[in-house]
Design an enzyme around this catalytic site. Structure first.
Site, short mmCIF file in Angstrom:
data_model
loop_
_atom_site.label_atom_id
_atom_site.label_comp_id
_atom_site.label_asym_id
_atom_site.label_seq_id
_atom_site.Cartn_x
_atom_site.Cartn_y
_atom_site.Cartn_z
N ASP A 500 16.55 -8.84 -14.46
CA ASP A 500 17.03 -8.60 -15.82
C ASP A 500 17.23 -7.09 -15.96
O ASP A 500 16.75 -6.32 -15.13
CB ASP A 500 15.95 -9.10 -16.79
CG ASP A 500 16.31 -8.83 -18.24
OD1 ASP A 500 17.47 -8.99 -18.60
OD2 ASP A 500 15.40 -8.44 -19.00
N LYS A 664 34.30 6.25 -33.79
CA LYS A 664 33.72 6.55 -32.48
C LYS A 664 33.87 5.30 -31.62
O LYS A 664 33.86 4.17 -32.14
CB LYS A 664 32.26 6.96 -32.62
CG LYS A 664 31.32 5.87 -33.06
CD LYS A 664 29.88 6.35 -33.12
CE LYS A 664 28.97 5.20 -33.53
NZ LYS A 664 27.66 5.60 -33.93
N THR A 774 22.24 -9.76 -17.04
CA THR A 774 21.84 -9.24 -18.35
C THR A 774 22.65 -9.88 -19.47
O THR A 774 23.76 -10.35 -19.24
CB THR A 774 22.01 -7.70 -18.38
OG1 THR A 774 21.74 -7.22 -19.68
CG2 THR A 774 23.42 -7.29 -17.99
N GLY A 775 22.07 -9.88 -20.65
CA GLY A 775 22.80 -10.37 -21.83
C GLY A 775 23.58 -9.25 -22.50
O GLY A 775 24.22 -9.46 -23.53
N ASP A 882 11.42 -9.78 -18.18
CA ASP A 882 10.30 -9.47 -19.08
C ASP A 882 10.41 -10.16 -20.43
O ASP A 882 9.51 -10.02 -21.25
CB ASP A 882 10.23 -7.96 -19.31
CG ASP A 882 11.38 -7.45 -20.15
OD1 ASP A 882 11.15 -6.60 -21.02
OD2 ASP A 882 12.51 -7.93 -19.95
N ASP A 886 14.29 -14.76 -20.05
CA ASP A 886 14.23 -14.74 -18.58
C ASP A 886 13.36 -15.88 -18.03
O ASP A 886 13.29 -16.05 -16.82
CB ASP A 886 13.66 -13.40 -18.08
CG ASP A 886 14.49 -12.22 -18.54
OD1 ASP A 886 15.72 -12.31 -18.47
OD2 ASP A 886 13.90 -11.22 -19.00
#
Length: 1143
Positions: A500, A664, A774-775, A882, A886
């Site tokens: 992760d 931005k 990863t999300g 973590d 996961d």
């Protein structure tokens, strides 16, 4: 009727009434009429919501979502009923009869629909204050992670044990001893080892499951307040609250949530303590992202004056069938008639004539279970419970994990069984199949059963316990916990590591590191200069006096220009964001936002002197270094999306009325919006190479006329039904996003966990391929891949995103096939398409790449990737994470490692190994994993050798003595051989090590050798087989050659030679001597010598103490062991092992 959701056209139906009937009849038929209208309205809203969601997502976000078309027959029935009712009124038929018929139809239809719905789909329409009967149709809100119950425990655990050939074989051998014809020796010697192994295993499983039960009970018993109707109907009686455990919550309950309370079920947000109806939630256990998410209460219910009015609301909520997708929700809130009269309402008398209002509900109106309310309080309406919640649907059930070493030993056991059977048949055949030959075959099978020693399971299980203890007591990796003690050897075989990102590789703590303004650049160590310049700029605004420009003053003016430029960029950063300041109970100020980048930038503006002190939907206030307040009205806000990659805001300074458009965003989109410049591209590249997340800041001053024209055009675009989003974006691009003044470039660092770079490098050198799942967004993941050195300095990064067709997938795969040295970055949607279209091809190519980064992954996608790699490559996969998101991935891996972090302990509790930081993985694999595998491989083969050698001696003995199935060693000798006489020295092999800790970590290439599985292979197994055959035959034949007058002497000579041979063999196998090993050898020899005196039935004491006995035993041992010592010495010189070259 207020409708917040975009692209959702609503149809209103005028109330139908007949003037020929009295008011009383009208009110009687009104409730049915309202219900009919609300059903039609809801069908229209859901249908249009579904369409807009599908088209909006496909055009805008590009997410693949499930579609939910309404049932056409249901729609037809609903519309048909309304038409019939209207016709009846116009024709002047009897209203009472019509109403009764219609109610009957409604009840029939609702029962038919509920039956068909239970068979077809699980969508639901939940009234406020539903009845118990309705609520009982849906699953209870129970958390259940247990594997077994009282009835399934014994069958399941016994099946898990006896599905291994190893254990099944011993069960059959033990049972055979109850048949008199097959009985050889003591029954106890066959039954007790198996019973011991089963008791230990079942005890461990029972204890683990009991712990899971306690955790479930704790989660299910957490108390929540729910609103209940008041008992009396007096005007001042407010709503009553009742405290109920989480497991008792049911559909339709109104739950009061307080700050930092975990959400117990999926709920629609009806009210929040914030007047604007917003609240923030933490979703770390659901999607792994620690940044806060904004949720909005339904406007209709947020407007209500109190919880009592909410309780008495006449309405219902429709929710679509439960699905896994965390980002999608289709539903409606229907309020029948007018809202309850509030104290501020001046015309309550008109309430009965109002039509039902239907309000669309989206994912931003819903809080999923297992999220946490970050601030304030809220009231939620439960729509999904238990197994239907998103959190449970995204969690897979844990499987019982079995190590590769255990599977390999199971294979060897089958080979040994075949050898045993062949040997038995050969001995009976050589005797000419005389008499009851089939009984003799079985007796020989039992005699040779020590070839597959039950003590192997006992030794290996005890070894695993030793390894687990060594891991947990290692001072270099404190607080490491081994939760699955059957897998330590697996740590030495890992070839793929799936990690992760947030909280595992990074700390998810952002820090502004750089500000570049074209001619000037400020690093982290020069931020005090920024603060000084800013103070100068804000101080210089008060009272400037014209003067004659001297040289010194010109220099000052140059600095002043620099100060004003700096002021512009810092002010823009302090205004252009979606951050809300919140005052805590202790008076301190914290910032809430859905992106940690924005919080980092706002914290940085505070550190240099410009502080955000107030923000709501319409206004924000800043405090300057001098302490004065600047107030700005927020006129427009264009939020950040993954497609636009930018956010913009239109503000007006309250005092001067100056209008500013600030924006931005990512350099790729901002480069074509800002004015021409010669530095942006180069500096963006420089920051990206440092692993910083870059944002380009720009602004445009607007005149009131410009803004008025934009406002009109933007409003026209916003009320369009088709292509609304595109039209609005086009207006923004035409009026605002042109020739913006480039102010600066920011670089934000996502702090990495300690020693992440060196750990990843070490793991890569050990031959482990690393994937990051990863999300998070593609841009963020790409930055982290660079900053962690997951990607080499000049390695090509190939991005694959927003693929729509299988042809696009094929093209991408063809490109990757020709460029296997690149790093692949792929988004979740494209990954799913690849797996659906070309699963095998994609996995084949992806597993060859040096690194893969998958972004926007759902929890189940992560688990699917782990399973696919395991199935396709047949290699060992380790997953580390973590967060609660996961858990599925960790459970799907061969070895799951959980990190105890900011996101809680959910991953740690579900994992096989729990660590406190990522860098501990290096020692866990390179040292403990390597040792565990090497030791267990050596131990397993030695225990097999120990069983084989005595079986070979038995075979030689039987062959010489007329093929009789008579035991050579009986009773205590047979029991003592595998226990007292050899167990301690053999088991001491679990303390052996070939290299020391430092060398194992300096040379990770040593680990690569192990992944090939050469420590325990068919080659090494057959080597040990040949050693056993040679030594067994040598000892037995030499004993018979030196045959004394009595049979008893053969037993004494051969058994003593056998014990001494085994002690010498253990000594030859040891690489590094340990104190315990020396003690084990000496004590075992001493015990054997002492025991001879107490076993006169096996040993003739007078003969044993004679010199004849001593020299005969010495000759036999020399013949059996000396050749092996010579061969080992020669091999170590000619072909030394890899580790020996480093010593």
């Amino acid at each position: 009727m207020s409708v917040p959701g975009p692209d959702i056209p609503l149809r209103t139906f005028a109330p139908v009434s007949s003037s020929s009937h009295d008011h009383h009849q009208d009110t009687n038929s009104e409730s049915t009429e309202r219900r009919m209208r609300s059903n039609v309205l809801r069908a229209a809203v859901v249908r249009s919501a579904g369409k807009s969601l599908i088209t909006g997502r496909n055009k805008g976000k590009g997410k693949m979502r499930e579609q939910y078309p309404d049932e056409s027959d249901e729609e037809a029935t609903l519309l048909g009923n309304v038409e019939r009712h209207a016709e009846g009124d116009i024709d002047g038929e009897d209203v009472e009869e019509s109403r009764q018929m219609e109610q009957l139809q409604v009840s029939r239809r609702s029962s038919t629909l509920s039956k068909s719905r239970s068979r077809q789909d699980k969508s639901r329409t939940i009234p406020f204050r539903p009845g118990d009967r309705f609520q009982s149709h849906f699953p209870p809100n129970m958390v259940r992670n247990q594997k077994y119950n009282l009835f399934t425990f014994f069958p399941f655990v016994l099946y898990e044990q006896f599905k291994f050939f190893f254990n099944l074989y011993f069960l059959l051998v033990a049972l055979s001893q109850f048949i008199p014809a097959l009985k050889i020796g003591f029954i106890f010697t066959y039954v007790s080892p198996l019973a011991f192994v089963l008791c230990v295993t079942m005890g461990k499983e029972a204890y683990d499951d009991y712990k899971r039960h306690l955790r479930d009970r704790e989660a299910n018993s957490q108390k929540y307040l729910i609103l209940v109707p008041p008992l009396s109907h007096t005007p001042d009686s407010g709503p009553h609250t009742r405290s109920v455990p989480s497991s008792s919550l049911r559909l339709g309950d109104l739950v009061i949530l307080e700050k930092n309370q975990r959400v117990p079920a999926d709920m629609v947000l009806l009210r929040t303590s914030d007047p604007s109806g917003t609240c923030f939630i933490r979703t770390d256990q659901l999607d792994g992202e620690t940044d806060w998410k904004l949720r909005v209460a339904v406007p209709t219910t947020q407007k209500l004056g109190s919880d009592k009015e909410l309780m008495m609301l006449d309405g219902e909520i429709y929710a679509d069938a439960p699905i896994k997708d965390l980002h999608t929700f289709i539903g409606t809130l229907t309020v029948n008639g007018a809202l309850p009269p509030s104290p501020h309402d001046s015309s309550p008398a008109l309430s009965h004539t109002a039509a039902p209002t239907v309000e669309p509900l989206t994912a931003e109106n819903v809080v999923w279970s297992n999220t946490v309310l970050a601030a304030g309080s809220a009231v939620g309406f439960v729509v999904y419970t238990g197994s239907e919640t998103r959190a449970v649907m995204n969690t897979s059930h844990p499987e019982t994990k079995v190590g590769l070493l255990d599977l390999e030993i199971n294979k060897l056991a089958k080979i040994l069984c075949a050898v045993t059977f062949a040997l038995s048949v050969v001995l009976v055949a050589l005797n000419g199949f005389r008499g009851l030959w089939y009984i003799y075959v079985f007796r020989f099978l039992i005699l040779f059963s020590s070839i597959i020693p039950i003590s192997l399971r006992v030794n290996l299980d005890m070894g695993k316990t030793v390894y687990a203890n060594q891991i947990m007591t290692d001072p270099d990796i404190p607080n490491t916990i081994v939760r699955t003690s059957t897998l330590p050897e697996e740590l030495g075989r890992i070839e793929y590591l799936l990690s992760d990102k947030t909280g595992t590789l990074t700390q998810n703590e952002m820090e502004m590191k750089k500000l570049h303004m074209g001619t000037m650049s400020y690093g982290f160590d020069s931020m005090d200069e920024v603060a000084h310049q800013l103070a100068t700029a804000f101080g210089a605004e008060h009272g400037r006096q014209p003067s004659i420009a001297t040289g010194a003053q010109l220099a000052t003016r140059g600095r002043r220009d620099m100060s004003s430029r700096l002021r512009d960029v810092v002010l823009s950063l302090a205004l252009c964001h979606n951050v809300t300041p919140v005052t805590n109970d202790d008076g301190s100020l914290t910032y809430q936002a859905s992106s940690p980048d924005e919080v980092a930038i706002v914290k940085w503006t505070e550190s240099v002197g410009l502080t955000l002190v107030f923000r709501d939907r319409a206004r924000m206030e800043l405090q300057t270094p001098s302490g004065t307040r600047l107030s700005y009205d927020i006129l427009e806000l264009f939020p950040f999306t993954s497609e636009s990659k930018r956010m913009g805001i239109v503000v007006r300074e309250t005092q001067s009325g100056e209008l500013l458009f600030l924006q931005k965003g990512a350099d790729v989109v901002m480069a074509r919006i800002v004015q021409r410049n010669d530095w942006l591209e180069e500096e963006t590249g420089n920051m990206a190479r440092e692993g910083l997340r870059t944002l380009v800041v720009a602004r445009k001053r607007l005149t009131p006329q410009n803004y008025a024209a934009f406002k009109q055009r933007h409003h026209e675009a916003s009320v369009r039904l088709d292509g609304r989003n595109e039209a609005m974006a086009a207006v923004v691009a035409e009026y605002l996003e042109r020739e913006l003044e480039l102010l600066g470039l920011t670089g934000v660092e996502d702090k990495l966990q300690d020693e992440v770079k060196s750990t990843l490098e070490l793991l890569r050198n050990a031959g482990i391929k690393i994937w990051m799942l990863t999300g998070d967004k593609i841009e963020t993941a790409r930055c982290i891949a660079i900053s962690t050195k997951l990607v080499a300095r000049n390695q090509y990064i190939h991005e694959v995103a927003k693929l729509k067709t299988s042809d696009q997938v094929r093209d991408q795969l063809e490109f990757l096939q020709s460029k296997l040295d690149c790093c692949l970055v792929i988004d979740g949607e494209s990954l799913q398409l690849c797996l659906n279209s070309y699963k095998n091809e994609f996995i084949e190519i992806a597993t060859k790449l040096s690194a893969v980064v998958a972004c926007r992954c759902s929890p189940t996608q992560k688990a699917d990737v782990a399973r696919l790699i395991r199935q396709y490559t047949k290699k060992r996969v380790c997953c580390i994470g973590d967060g609660g998101n996961d858990v599925s991935m960790i459970q799907a891996a061969d070895v799951g490692v959980g990190i105890v972090g900011k996101e809680g302990k959910q991953a740690s509790l579900a994992a096989d190994f729990s660590v406190t930081q990522f860098s501990y993985l290096a020692k866990l694999l390179m040292w403990h994993g390597r040792n565990s595998y090497r030791r267990s491989a050596k131990l397993a083969q030695f225990v097999i050798h120990r069983g084989l050698i005595i079986s070979v001696m038995q075979a030689v003995f039987s062959a010489i003595f007329y093929f009789a199935p008579i035991a050579l060693y009986q009773g205590w000798l047979m029991m003592g051989y595998a226990t007292v006489y050899t167990m301690a020295p053999v088991f001491s092999l679990v303390l052996d090590q070939d290299v020391n800790e430092d060398i194992a970590l300096i040379y990770p290439e040593l680990y690569k050798e192990l992944t090939k599985g050469r420590s325990l292979s068919f080659k090494t197994f057959f080597q040990w087989l040949m050693i056993s055959v040679y030594q067994g035959a040598a000892i037995m034949i030499m004993s018979l050659v030196l045959f004394e007058n009595e049979f008893l002497n053969i037993v004494a000579i051969s058994f003593t030679a056998l014990i001494l041979n085994e002690l010498i063999m253990v000594g030859l196998e040891i690489t590094t001597w340990h104190t315990y090993m020396v003690i084990a050898e000496v004590v075992t020899l001493f015990l054997y010598v002492i025991s001879i005196a107490f076993l006169p039935e096996y040993f003739d004491l007078e003969f044993v103490v004679s010199t004849r006995f001593a020299w005969k035993v010495a000759v036999i041992v020399a013949v059996s062991a000396l050749p092996l010592y010579v061969i080992k010495a020669i091999r170590s010189r000619i072909a030394p092992a890899a580790y020996s070259k480093l010593l």
